[in-house]
Design a protein around this motif. Structure first.
Motif, short mmCIF file in Angstrom:
data_model
loop_
_atom_site.label_atom_id
_atom_site.label_comp_id
_atom_site.label_asym_id
_atom_site.label_seq_id
_atom_site.Cartn_x
_atom_site.Cartn_y
_atom_site.Cartn_z
N ALA A 43 12.56 73.72 -28.65
CA ALA A 43 13.42 74.84 -29.04
C ALA A 43 14.78 74.31 -29.49
O ALA A 43 15.33 74.74 -30.51
CB ALA A 43 13.58 75.82 -27.87
N GLY A 44 15.33 73.36 -28.73
CA GLY A 44 16.63 72.80 -29.08
C GLY A 44 16.61 72.08 -30.41
O GLY A 44 17.57 72.15 -31.18
N GLU A 45 15.52 71.37 -30.69
CA GLU A 45 15.41 70.68 -31.97
C GLU A 45 15.41 71.65 -33.14
O GLU A 45 15.78 71.27 -34.27
CB GLU A 45 14.13 69.84 -31.98
CG GLU A 45 14.18 68.63 -31.04
CD GLU A 45 12.82 68.01 -30.79
OE1 GLU A 45 11.83 68.51 -31.39
OE2 GLU A 45 12.74 67.06 -30.00
N ALA A 46 14.99 72.89 -32.90
CA ALA A 46 14.99 73.91 -33.95
C ALA A 46 16.29 74.70 -33.96
O ALA A 46 16.42 75.68 -34.71
CB ALA A 46 13.81 74.86 -33.75
N GLY A 47 17.27 74.29 -33.17
CA GLY A 47 18.57 74.97 -33.16
C GLY A 47 18.60 76.21 -32.30
O GLY A 47 19.45 77.09 -32.51
N LEU A 48 17.71 76.29 -31.29
CA LEU A 48 17.68 77.44 -30.40
C LEU A 48 18.04 77.01 -28.98
O LEU A 48 17.61 75.96 -28.51
CB LEU A 48 16.30 78.09 -30.41
CG LEU A 48 15.87 78.74 -31.73
CD1 LEU A 48 14.39 79.08 -31.68
CD2 LEU A 48 16.70 79.98 -32.01
N ARG A 49 18.83 77.82 -28.31
CA ARG A 49 19.27 77.54 -26.96
C ARG A 49 18.54 78.43 -25.98
O ARG A 49 18.42 79.64 -26.18
CB ARG A 49 20.78 77.78 -26.85
CG ARG A 49 21.37 77.60 -25.45
CD ARG A 49 22.88 77.76 -25.48
NE ARG A 49 23.28 79.09 -25.92
CZ ARG A 49 23.46 80.12 -25.10
NH1 ARG A 49 23.26 79.98 -23.80
NH2 ARG A 49 23.85 81.30 -25.58
N VAL A 50 18.01 77.84 -24.91
CA VAL A 50 17.38 78.61 -23.84
C VAL A 50 18.50 79.18 -22.97
O VAL A 50 19.17 78.45 -22.24
CB VAL A 50 16.43 77.74 -22.99
CG1 VAL A 50 15.90 78.54 -21.81
CG2 VAL A 50 15.29 77.21 -23.85
N SER A 51 18.72 80.48 -23.07
CA SER A 51 19.83 81.10 -22.33
C SER A 51 19.41 81.67 -20.99
O SER A 51 20.25 81.97 -20.14
CB SER A 51 20.48 82.19 -23.18
OG SER A 51 19.54 83.15 -23.59
N SER A 52 18.09 81.87 -20.79
CA SER A 52 17.60 82.30 -19.48
C SER A 52 16.15 81.86 -19.35
O SER A 52 15.43 81.74 -20.35
CB SER A 52 17.71 83.82 -19.30
OG SER A 52 16.78 84.49 -20.13
#
Length: 404
Positions: A328-337
């Motif tokens: 997810a992070g590699e795609a520019g998305l942050r796990v917020s919960s």
């Protein structure tokens, strides 16, 4: 386990069980009563307390041959072939899962068999054509089959039970409502659902005032879901399409995907997350429900193929939580919960299993034979055992663009 803990076997037909008494000397946790068709048997007891299970071996030497060649896969195939029974299949598989490491080669099988399963799994890759084939293999068994044992919402994913809740349909709606709360959506917002199934979430969201575009690769599911939407008078808020997630164009306020990620395949995880990021408008959220596998077994799991990948969900692949976060992070998305609900899934599976057993005559009327029924029962118990032991888990997680 000490030799004294195995009750000596008598001569005669009981000799067929002697290789099993040797094999089960590695039992570390719990107790297993092993009976042969001739009435002879023994009890294997581990050093640690744990599940207590029973197994009846109809063809012990045939099953032993399967297990030594194909490990856990051979054990499952022996059940499908009627070579063994258990009075409590889920408890037996939970005991086996607790002793997976201790039983060693008995759970692994031969290298050649493992290599063949891995190769077979890789031939079921989730290309666009492969995804359609893999989805059809499971979900197009027929709407009439699934409606026999799913709850009235026709939801084929884990329910989330509120305290004191025991109704499966209510727990499914509770799951949908929690996902909607995770989005922090406003009335009128447009939600993209990747993997809309039979339309349960889309209907719930539409009734709450949201617009939904849902996509699926299952023609059977799509026809059913569209009919439900029309009958509910919500066609102006819900648009369901036969579409691959890789072909999506446009942007939505929010994205939801419920237990679809498991069908993507590891090679396409970057593509999936890239699609979510591209389709998610700035300030929007993506809420996903995903089955994960324990970090300690992830590397071994990803190099092979298990019973679920071979017989139930071809092309499937579970992520570890670390792998999920990283991709997810590699795609520019942050796990917020991220919250875990594995025990809710075990409870959901147990409910499905009971309902399935209640309608077995009707399952047979639809043309499903004993081998299929045993395969399905093994699938439900195998997954229940996985959630109960923590080998697999369920997460609900929210993804956002880092800049909000």
């Amino acid at each position: 386990m000490d030799a004294e803990q195995l009750r000596p076997l008598e001569a005669g037909p009981g000799l067929a069980l002697r290789p099993w008494s040797w094999l089960l000397r590695g039992l570390h946790v719990g107790r297993l009563r092993v009976d042969g068709a001739g009435g002879r048997g023994f009890t294997a007891t581990g050093a640690e307390a744990g599940p207590e299970a029973q197994i009846l071996l109809h063809r012990p030497l045939n099953l032993l041959n399967r297990v030594m060649r194909r490990g856990a896969m051979g054990f499952a195939e022996g059940y499908m072939a009627g070579e063994w029974e258990s009075s409590d299949l889920t408890t037996l598989l939970t005991l086996a899962a607790r002793n997976e490491a201790a039983l060693g080669r008995a759970s692994e099988g031969g290298r050649l068999a493992r290599w063949r399963e891995t190769l077979s799994h890789r031939t079921r890759a989730n290309t666009r054509r492969g995804s359609r084939r893999n989805i059809a293999a499971h979900y197009d068994l027929g709407n009439d089959f699934y409606r026999l044992w799913l709850d009235p919402t026709m939801t084929y994913s884990a329910a989330l039970y509120a305290p004191g809740e025991d109704n499966l349909a209510a727990a499914q709606r509770h799951k949908y409502q929690r996902l909607l709360r995770q989005l922090d959506a406003r009335p009128g917002d447009h939600i993209l659902e990747i993997g809309c199934g039979w339309g349960g979430f889309a209907l719930e969201a539409a009734r709450c005032g949201y617009r939904v575009t849902g996509i699926t690769l299952s023609r059977e599911q799509l026809a059913w879901a569209r009919r439900r939407v029309a009958e509910a008078g919500l066609s102006d808020r819900v648009d369901l399409q036969l579409r691959d997630y890789r072909d999506l164009e446009g942007a939505w306020d929010h994205v939801v995907s419920i237990e679809m990620f498991e069908a993507v395949g590891e090679a396409w995880w970057p593509t999936f997350f890239g699609t979510v990021g591209r389709c998610l408008r700035p300030g929007g959220r993506a809420a996903l429900q995903v089955i994960t596998i324990d970090e300690s077994v992830f590397d071994d799991y990803r190099r092979g193929a298990d019973f679920i990948q071979r017989y139930i969900f071809p092309g499937g692949m579970l992520p570890s939580i670390t792998a999920f976060r990283e991709r997810a992070g590699e795609a520019g998305l942050r796990v917020s919960s991220l919250d875990r609900f594995g025990h809710d899934y075990a409870r959901t599976l147990q409910s499905w299993h009971r309902r399935f057993l209640d309608v077995l005559p009707r399952v047979r009327e639809q043309g499903f034979d004993d081998r299929f029924i045993r395969m399905w029962r093994y699938y439900l118990s195998y997954c229940t055992a996985g959630f109960q032991t923590g080998r697999i888990d369920l997460i609900q997680t929210t993804l956002e663009h880092p800049d909000g």
